[in-house]
Every structure is written in structure tokens, then in C-alpha cells.
Write a protein that holds these residues in place. Structure first.
Motif, PDB file in Angstrom:
ATOM      1  N   ARG A   5       0.817  -1.211   0.000  1.00 34.45           N
ATOM      2  CA  ARG A   5       0.000   0.000   0.000  1.00 34.45           C
ATOM      3  C   ARG A   5       0.858   1.272   0.000  1.00 34.45           C
ATOM      4  NH1 ARG A   5      -5.668   0.284   2.836  1.00 34.45           N
ATOM      5  NH2 ARG A   5      -5.890   2.515   2.731  1.00 34.45           N
ATOM      6  N   ASN A   6       1.915   1.258   0.789  1.00 31.04           N
ATOM      7  CA  ASN A   6       2.815   2.415   0.845  1.00 31.04           C
ATOM      8  C   ASN A   6       3.553   2.611  -0.471  1.00 31.04           C
ATOM      9  OD1 ASN A   6       2.161   3.211   3.424  1.00 31.04           O
ATOM     10  ND2 ASN A   6       3.744   1.950   4.376  1.00 31.04           N
ATOM     11  N   GLN A   7       3.950   1.516  -1.104  1.00 24.36           N
ATOM     12  CA  GLN A   7       4.618   1.618  -2.400  1.00 24.36           C
ATOM     13  C   GLN A   7       3.678   2.200  -3.452  1.00 24.36           C
ATOM     14  OE1 GLN A   7       5.735  -2.522  -2.673  1.00 24.36           O
ATOM     15  NE2 GLN A   7       7.908  -2.033  -2.347  1.00 24.36           N
ATOM     16  N   LEU A   8       2.432   1.744  -3.453  1.00 20.84           N
ATOM     17  CA  LEU A   8       1.448   2.272  -4.402  1.00 20.84           C
ATOM     18  C   LEU A   8       1.228   3.766  -4.188  1.00 20.84           C
ATOM     19  CD1 LEU A   8      -1.227  -0.561  -4.501  1.00 20.84           C
ATOM     20  CD2 LEU A   8       0.274   0.159  -6.357  1.00 20.84           C
ATOM     21  N   LYS A   9       1.145   4.164  -2.954  1.00 19.61           N
ATOM     22  CA  LYS A   9       0.949   5.570  -2.622  1.00 19.61           C
ATOM     23  C   LYS A   9       2.118   6.414  -3.131  1.00 19.61           C
ATOM     24  CE  LYS A   9       0.016   8.495   1.369  1.00 19.61           C
ATOM     25  NZ  LYS A   9      -0.142   8.550   2.819  1.00 19.61           N
ATOM     26  N   PHE A  10       3.341   5.931  -2.913  1.00 21.26           N
ATOM     27  CA  PHE A  10       4.527   6.632  -3.365  1.00 21.26           C
ATOM     28  C   PHE A  10       4.561   6.726  -4.898  1.00 21.26           C
ATOM     29  CE2 PHE A  10       8.922   6.434  -4.890  1.00 21.26           C
ATOM     30  CZ  PHE A  10       9.424   7.601  -4.353  1.00 21.26           C
ATOM     31  N   LEU A  11       4.261   5.620  -5.574  1.00 21.90           N
ATOM     32  CA  LEU A  11       4.291   5.605  -7.038  1.00 21.90           C
ATOM     33  C   LEU A  11       3.216   6.500  -7.641  1.00 21.90           C
ATOM     34  CD1 LEU A  11       5.012   1.821  -7.650  1.00 21.90           C
ATOM     35  CD2 LEU A  11       6.582   3.747  -8.012  1.00 21.90           C
ATOM     36  N   ARG A  12       2.037   6.530  -7.042  1.00 20.32           N
ATOM     37  CA  ARG A  12       0.982   7.429  -7.528  1.00 20.32           C
ATOM     38  C   ARG A  12       1.411   8.878  -7.406  1.00 20.32           C
ATOM     39  NH1 ARG A  12      -2.819   3.759  -4.976  1.00 20.32           N
ATOM     40  NH2 ARG A  12      -2.763   5.086  -3.143  1.00 20.32           N
ATOM     41  N   PRO A  74      -0.036  -2.912 -12.166  1.00 21.60           N
ATOM     42  CA  PRO A  74      -0.864  -1.707 -12.305  1.00 21.60           C
ATOM     43  C   PRO A  74      -0.792  -0.885 -11.027  1.00 21.60           C
ATOM     44  CG  PRO A  74      -2.249  -3.608 -11.936  1.00 21.60           C
ATOM     45  CD  PRO A  74      -0.834  -4.116 -12.048  1.00 21.60           C
ATOM     46  N   VAL A  75      -0.599   0.413 -11.178  1.00 20.76           N
ATOM     47  CA  VAL A  75      -0.515   1.307 -10.025  1.00 20.76           C
ATOM     48  C   VAL A  75      -1.821   2.070  -9.873  1.00 20.76           C
ATOM     49  CG1 VAL A  75       0.683   3.305  -9.061  1.00 20.76           C
ATOM     50  CG2 VAL A  75       1.977   1.539 -10.217  1.00 20.76           C
ATOM     51  N   GLN A  76      -2.322   2.590 -11.003  1.00 20.50           N
ATOM     52  CA  GLN A  76      -3.512   3.429 -10.942  1.00 20.50           C
ATOM     53  C   GLN A  76      -4.152   3.479 -12.325  1.00 20.50           C
ATOM     54  OE1 GLN A  76      -2.628   7.557 -10.130  1.00 20.50           O
ATOM     55  NE2 GLN A  76      -4.459   7.746  -8.903  1.00 20.50           N
ATOM     56  N   ALA A  77      -5.469   3.572 -12.349  1.00 17.50           N
ATOM     57  CA  ALA A  77      -6.198   3.763 -13.604  1.00 17.50           C
ATOM     58  C   ALA A  77      -7.356   4.713 -13.324  1.00 17.50           C
ATOM     59  CB  ALA A  77      -6.718   2.441 -14.139  1.00 17.50           C
ATOM     60  N   ILE A  78      -7.273   5.893 -13.923  1.00 21.71           N
ATOM     61  CA  ILE A  78      -8.325   6.891 -13.775  1.00 21.71           C
ATOM     62  C   ILE A  78      -8.712   7.353 -15.169  1.00 21.71           C
ATOM     63  CG2 ILE A  78      -8.930   9.180 -12.914  1.00 21.71           C
ATOM     64  CD1 ILE A  78      -6.969   8.747 -10.653  1.00 21.71           C
ATOM     65  N   ALA A  79      -9.987   7.171 -15.496  1.00 18.54           N
ATOM     66  CA  ALA A  79     -10.519   7.553 -16.804  1.00 18.54           C
ATOM     67  C   ALA A  79      -9.659   6.923 -17.903  1.00 18.54           C
ATOM     68  CB  ALA A  79     -10.622   9.056 -16.936  1.00 18.54           C
ATOM     69  N   ARG A  80      -9.035   7.741 -18.748  1.00 20.45           N
ATOM     70  CA  ARG A  80      -8.231   7.224 -19.853  1.00 20.45           C
ATOM     71  C   ARG A  80      -6.744   7.147 -19.528  1.00 20.45           C
ATOM     72  NH1 ARG A  80      -9.108  10.402 -25.050  1.00 20.45           N
ATOM     73  NH2 ARG A  80      -7.681   8.801 -25.767  1.00 20.45           N
ATOM     74  N   MET A  81      -6.366   7.422 -18.303  1.00 22.81           N
ATOM     75  CA  MET A  81      -4.965   7.425 -17.906  1.00 22.81           C
ATOM     76  C   MET A  81      -4.682   6.217 -17.018  1.00 22.81           C
ATOM     77  SD  MET A  81      -2.842   9.545 -19.063  1.00 22.81           S
ATOM     78  CE  MET A  81      -3.671  11.018 -19.540  1.00 22.81           C
ATOM     79  N   ALA A  82      -3.599   5.503 -17.321  1.00 24.94           N
ATOM     80  CA  ALA A  82      -3.183   4.352 -16.507  1.00 24.94           C
ATOM     81  C   ALA A  82      -1.711   4.508 -16.174  1.00 24.94           C
ATOM     82  CB  ALA A  82      -3.415   3.061 -17.267  1.00 24.94           C
ATOM     83  N   VAL A  83      -1.342   4.022 -15.004  1.00 20.37           N
ATOM     84  CA  VAL A  83       0.047   4.051 -14.559  1.00 20.37           C
ATOM     85  C   VAL A  83       0.442   2.619 -14.225  1.00 20.37           C
ATOM     86  CG1 VAL A  83       1.665   4.951 -12.857  1.00 20.37           C
ATOM     87  CG2 VAL A  83      -0.253   6.366 -13.620  1.00 20.37           C
ATOM     88  N   ILE A  84       1.586   2.196 -14.780  1.00 17.50           N
ATOM     89  CA  ILE A  84       2.101   0.867 -14.492  1.00 17.50           C
ATOM     90  C   ILE A  84       3.553   0.979 -14.024  1.00 17.50           C
ATOM     91  CG2 ILE A  84       0.555  -0.311 -16.086  1.00 17.50           C
ATOM     92  CD1 ILE A  84       2.854  -0.512 -18.084  1.00 17.50           C
ATOM     93  N   TYR A  85       4.004  -0.051 -13.313  1.00 14.50           N
ATOM     94  CA  TYR A  85       5.355  -0.048 -12.763  1.00 14.50           C
ATOM     95  C   TYR A  85       5.966  -1.429 -12.936  1.00 14.50           C
ATOM     96  CZ  TYR A  85       9.109  -0.143  -9.305  1.00 14.50           C
ATOM     97  OH  TYR A  85      10.318  -0.293  -8.691  1.00 14.50           O
TER      98      TYR A  85
END
Length: 89
Positions: A5-12, A74-85
């Protein structure tokens, strides 16, 4: 290994100021796009991708397919934007 959870928060937080490196157009996810994502992940580790317009389920499937093929998380997906690591070597 799934991210904590902390890693996801940092990456976001890190991804917030970044611009999309790869844009997936109306043609969808092709082999060339996957190759470009692989190269970008090798260089950046944290990658912001702009997904195609369309239904939400289709975007979720594309993100899942990208993560499976590239061994990324996958780190985050909002609308048409996605973040992967993917951790660098």
C-alpha cells in the motif's frame, strides 16, 4: 510480487507530475505498441499510458493485457490514464 500500500501511494505521487509516454489510439493494442511499452518500462520503470476512448471495460482489459505481457504491476487507472510499474534490472 504485488506492491504494498505504501509503495502504491509513493508511485501514484511520483506519477502525478509525469506526462503520458505511450498513447494507445483507436487501432488498439498492437505488437508495436507493446514493444514501445517494453522499451519505455526498461528506461523509466514507472510509466503513464493514455488509453483509447471507449467503454470502461475495454480499457480495463487493455490494461490487464499490458500488465500480463510486460510483467508490470498496475498502479492506478483513472478515466483514460493508466500508470504501471516494473522494477528495473
Amino acid at each position: 510480487m504485488p506492491l504494498t500500500r505504501n509503495q502504491l501511494k509513493f508511485l501514484r505521487a511520483q506519477a502525478q507530475t509525469r506526462k503520458p509516454v505511450v498513447t494507445i489510439g483507436a487501432a488498439g493494442l498492437s505488437a508495436a505498441v507493446l514493444t514501445e511499452i517494453e522499451l519505455a518500462l526498461a528506461y523509466h520503470e514507472l510509466l503513464k499510458i493514455k488509453l483509447p476512448a471507449g467503454n470502461r471495460d475495454g480499457r480495463e482489459e487493455i490494461l490487464e493485457h499490458i500488465c500480463t505481457k510486460t510483467a508490470a504491476e498496475p498502479v492506478q487507472a483513472i478515466a483514460r490514464m493508466a500508470v504501471i510499474y516494473r522494477r528495473g534490472e
